[in-house]
Design a protein around this motif. Structure first.
Motif, short mmCIF file in Angstrom:
data_model
loop_
_atom_site.label_atom_id
_atom_site.label_comp_id
_atom_site.label_asym_id
_atom_site.label_seq_id
_atom_site.Cartn_x
_atom_site.Cartn_y
_atom_site.Cartn_z
N PRO A 62 0.80 -1.22 0.00
CA PRO A 62 0.00 0.00 0.00
C PRO A 62 0.84 1.27 0.00
CG PRO A 62 0.13 -0.89 2.22
CD PRO A 62 0.84 -1.87 1.33
N GLU A 103 -3.30 0.09 -3.27
CA GLU A 103 -4.16 0.31 -2.10
C GLU A 103 -3.55 1.43 -1.26
OE1 GLU A 103 -6.55 -3.58 -0.89
OE2 GLU A 103 -4.42 -3.80 -0.51
N GLN A 105 -3.28 3.44 2.52
CA GLN A 105 -3.49 3.47 3.97
C GLN A 105 -3.31 4.91 4.42
OE1 GLN A 105 -3.65 0.61 6.63
NE2 GLN A 105 -4.50 2.47 7.54
N TYR A 130 -7.83 2.72 3.41
CA TYR A 130 -8.00 2.19 4.76
C TYR A 130 -7.58 3.28 5.75
CZ TYR A 130 -8.65 -2.21 2.40
OH TYR A 130 -9.14 -3.18 1.57
N GLY A 133 -6.09 6.06 12.96
CA GLY A 133 -5.81 7.28 13.72
C GLY A 133 -4.51 7.11 14.48
N VAL A 134 -3.68 8.14 14.44
CA VAL A 134 -2.39 8.05 15.14
C VAL A 134 -2.31 9.20 16.15
CG1 VAL A 134 0.12 8.19 14.86
CG2 VAL A 134 -1.27 6.90 13.24
N PRO A 135 -2.41 8.86 17.44
CA PRO A 135 -2.39 9.92 18.46
C PRO A 135 -0.97 10.30 18.84
CG PRO A 135 -2.77 7.80 19.51
CD PRO A 135 -2.62 7.53 18.03
N LEU A 142 6.41 9.34 15.13
CA LEU A 142 5.11 8.69 15.32
C LEU A 142 4.96 7.43 14.46
CD1 LEU A 142 2.86 11.89 15.26
CD2 LEU A 142 3.22 10.39 17.23
N PRO A 144 7.16 4.09 12.19
CA PRO A 144 8.43 3.38 11.94
C PRO A 144 9.20 4.03 10.79
CG PRO A 144 6.59 1.83 12.10
CD PRO A 144 5.99 3.21 12.03
N PRO B 62 8.90 -2.36 9.31
CA PRO B 62 8.31 -2.69 10.60
C PRO B 62 7.49 -3.97 10.59
CG PRO B 62 6.98 -1.03 9.53
CD PRO B 62 8.15 -1.28 8.63
N HIS B 64 4.14 -5.65 11.72
CA HIS B 64 2.79 -5.13 11.97
C HIS B 64 1.94 -6.12 12.78
CE1 HIS B 64 2.92 -1.71 9.09
NE2 HIS B 64 3.85 -2.46 8.53
N GLU B 103 11.38 -2.65 14.08
CA GLU B 103 10.42 -1.70 14.64
C GLU B 103 9.02 -2.31 14.55
OE1 GLU B 103 11.92 2.78 14.29
OE2 GLU B 103 11.45 1.93 12.34
N GLN B 105 4.77 -1.76 14.53
CA GLN B 105 3.59 -0.90 14.40
C GLN B 105 2.41 -1.69 14.93
OE1 GLN B 105 3.02 2.44 12.46
NE2 GLN B 105 1.34 2.17 13.90
N TYR B 107 -1.65 -1.89 15.61
CA TYR B 107 -2.94 -1.34 15.25
C TYR B 107 -3.98 -1.82 16.25
CZ TYR B 107 -0.78 -0.45 10.69
OH TYR B 107 0.04 -0.02 9.68
N TYR B 130 5.06 1.71 17.69
CA TYR B 130 4.26 2.86 17.25
C TYR B 130 2.80 2.43 17.25
CZ TYR B 130 8.74 4.77 16.00
OH TYR B 130 10.03 5.23 16.08
N SER B 131 1.92 3.35 17.66
CA SER B 131 0.51 3.00 17.88
C SER B 131 -0.41 3.67 16.86
CB SER B 131 0.06 3.48 19.26
OG SER B 131 0.89 2.95 20.26
N ALA B 132 -1.41 2.93 16.42
CA ALA B 132 -2.47 3.51 15.59
C ALA B 132 -3.79 2.86 15.96
CB ALA B 132 -2.16 3.30 14.12
N PHE B 143 -7.61 -3.48 6.51
CA PHE B 143 -6.21 -3.18 6.18
C PHE B 143 -5.94 -3.52 4.71
CE2 PHE B 143 -6.27 -4.00 10.72
CZ PHE B 143 -5.45 -3.02 11.21
N PRO B 144 -4.91 -2.88 4.15
CA PRO B 144 -4.50 -3.26 2.80
C PRO B 144 -4.01 -4.72 2.76
CG PRO B 144 -3.52 -1.15 3.45
CD PRO B 144 -4.13 -1.75 4.68
N THR B 147 -0.42 -7.00 4.75
CA THR B 147 0.33 -6.02 5.54
C THR B 147 0.56 -6.46 6.99
OG1 THR B 147 -1.78 -4.89 5.85
CG2 THR B 147 -0.25 -3.89 4.30
#
Lengths: 367, 367
Positions: A62, A103, A105, A130, A133-135, A142, A144, B62, B64, B103, B105, B107, B130-132, B143-144, B147
């Protein structure tokens, strides 16, 4: 966007004041038509830039796009759709006959205090991407390494991570007594604000340089100061002057304390083209592909009520943090009346406002 | 997790009732110790599975990981940390001497109605990932393609996307009059529930098969039914029986209507090992690497108040949707008293409950 924020590095204690969320008449979603205008004004430039400048080796699916300081929509959804359509067009023309479908993201970033619930509940139905949200504060990492292909930020990077401490300190030569923002009338105030702005931008550029793939693009729009002007001559500066005069008025009437008004400063900095150019060049991680003033998106005649709602959606959090919730309605009533009195001046000033657009490309290794 | 939800395909209209968010004493964060026990019980099995079974060709950084039906934490943070630590250990042993750092990620998925604000505000400080947040029903693509490397879901996949229509229809042979859940006392009710469960799981497996890389793993924990037992003999079934009797009592006292109680059903299905195995085998997209009963995590003595709070955190949304907010306090007061009266029976039943654990591997092409 929400600015400042928790989960910041311990090195820098900063605060977060999100744009107004929720479903009330004061929310950002309904009072961000100006920012929407900026997105519309940038649309064709971004599309052109994607066609001409997007040059990622082995584009993989993606395709990752992040919007930094997205707030609550719908502006961010419009901006993301514009970018997706431009990238699709570009790759369709490159991959004629190829069966591979790209695709997308999309990462919507803002502070954890941002109203992500509203953002998520108002996501477009069946969008061509797709969503995630990334806080967190965009002044730190924020994502990788080397994961983003396109970065976008609209009307967010004028917010500092915090008010410079010196301007709130009456013992400092940079004490900004009697003013609520960076007016340039005092050299030390301007330097303190600029230094904070520069630190923030450097952190932003460093973090994004790690996160973007080689050749990845970054499109940023923010309010700026026209060449040769000073902040009080801009529409935004004038609005902050009027807001400051309303606070002064309320202090004189004993509703709020004068000390609180003296120590109140908004963490905003409006850069000049030269400010931005210098910082980006010194940072060395991006090439400036385009840099220009956006044609003024505000075409409608000046409406004091709408302008006051707009200001409230953006700045209410800071007002509450400094003065409490009780004064908010009265302050913005007063502000609306003052805008109405100064209708002609306001209209003229706001028509000469500028928005800056920069398109940056992450330098390829070996440059 | 929140279940059902908006942004669903138009084919299936479903509803979303998130676990309780917010900061009250009734929230999921403070009342999900049982689900936390399940995560602890699964920890070593997942770590072992990652060591032995994770076999992704050319693992790229990363890495996932997605948690489907994450709710508001802290359980999801504990589960994610466990997985990250196990994957790190595995790759450290494989890449001795390599300077590349993996690294991560993460979700966090749940419905858009889930309290993502609380989730984001309580993210661990400086986590090794890393957070989403990803809003939407996990019964569709989120998700695509290709991934995700690892998928996790704890105590979420027993929730159906909706109550089967037949069980609420008094003209249907599957009308579940007088019962609030799938009791198996009526063949048609069981079939209607199982069919809904199977459709949901098939959608889940199909979507995840698209999203996982080849060889990617999926660890799922959910409450089940022991071999040879019926739902009313499980702890969860017994709790739903008692809740149903409280609703009956309130109907008899004229507080709620009998019709409403008759048409009330919870969208939950507790599968047997055979149910699950059959569905996964028929789906053909995953191999079953492990499938077992988790050793019972509930070790503390039975506490009616805590159990009632736990039930309320999970089910309050559905109660409100069916009966309004007014009855909630009275219903759960009554429920707590009933649990107290039946303390001994409850304790025994809950001690014999089972949780199912399955570890699936996305089949490599050509299998």
């Amino acid at each position: 966007m929400a600015f400042g924020g928790q989960n910041e590095s311990c090195m820098e204690i900063s605060k977060s004041y999100p744009m107004n969320g929720g479903e009330s008449a004061f929310n950002y979603a309904q009072n961000s038509g100006y920012q929407r205008g900026v997105i519309d004004a940038a649309r064709n430039i971004i599309a052109e830039a994607i066609t001409q400048k997007l040059d990622i080796k082995n584009p993989t699916t993606p395709f990752h796009i992040a919007d930094f300081g997205c707030s609550t929509g719908p502006n961010t959804f419009i901006a993301m759709r514009n970018i997706v359509e431009a990238v699709e067009l570009k790759y369709q023309s490159m991959q004629q006959g190829s069966a591979q479908t790209l695709e997308f993201q999309i990462y919507f970033n803002d502070h954890a205090d941002n109203d992500f619930s509203i953002l998520f509940k108002t996501l477009p139905f069946n969008p061509p991407y797709y969503s995630a949200g990334v806080p967190g504060s965009f002044y730190k990492r924020l994502f990788p390494k080397a994961t983003l292909h396109f970065v976008h930020s609209n009307y967010a990077l004028q917010w500092l991570s915090k008010v410079p401490e010196e301007v709130q300190d009456e013992k400092s030569p940079a004490w900004n007594k009697g003013k609520t923002y960076c007016t340039w009338t005092k050299k030390e105030v301007r330097e303190a604000y600029y230094s904070q702005f520069k630190n923030g931008w450097t952190s932003f550029l460093d973090a994004r340089a790690e996160e973007l793939v080689e050749g990845g693009l970054m499109a940023i729009q923010l309010p700026g100061i026209p060449h040769g002007a000073v902040p009080s001559q801009t529409g935004a500066g004038m609005l902050l002057e009027i807001l400051g005069s309303c606070l002064d008025d309320m202090a004189k009437r004993g509703i709020i304390s004068e000390e609180k008004v003296d120590s109140f400063n908004v963490p905003l900095y409006f850069p000049s083209v030269q400010d931005l150019e210098w910082m980006i060049v010194m940072n060395k991680k991006f090439t400036i592909e385009r840099m220009e003033l956006l044609s003024q998106p505000e075409k409608d005649s000046f409406d004091p009520i709408l302008k006051s709602l707009h200001m409230r959606a953006v700045i209410e959090g800071i007002i509450i943090d400094n003065f409490g919730t009780k004064i908010v309605d009265e302050l913005f009533d007063l502000f609306t009346k003052e805008l109405d009195k100064k209708r002609d001046v306001c209209e003229n000033e706001l028509r000469t406002d500028v928005d800056l657009f920069v398109l940056l490309k992450h330098k390829l290794s070996g440059y």
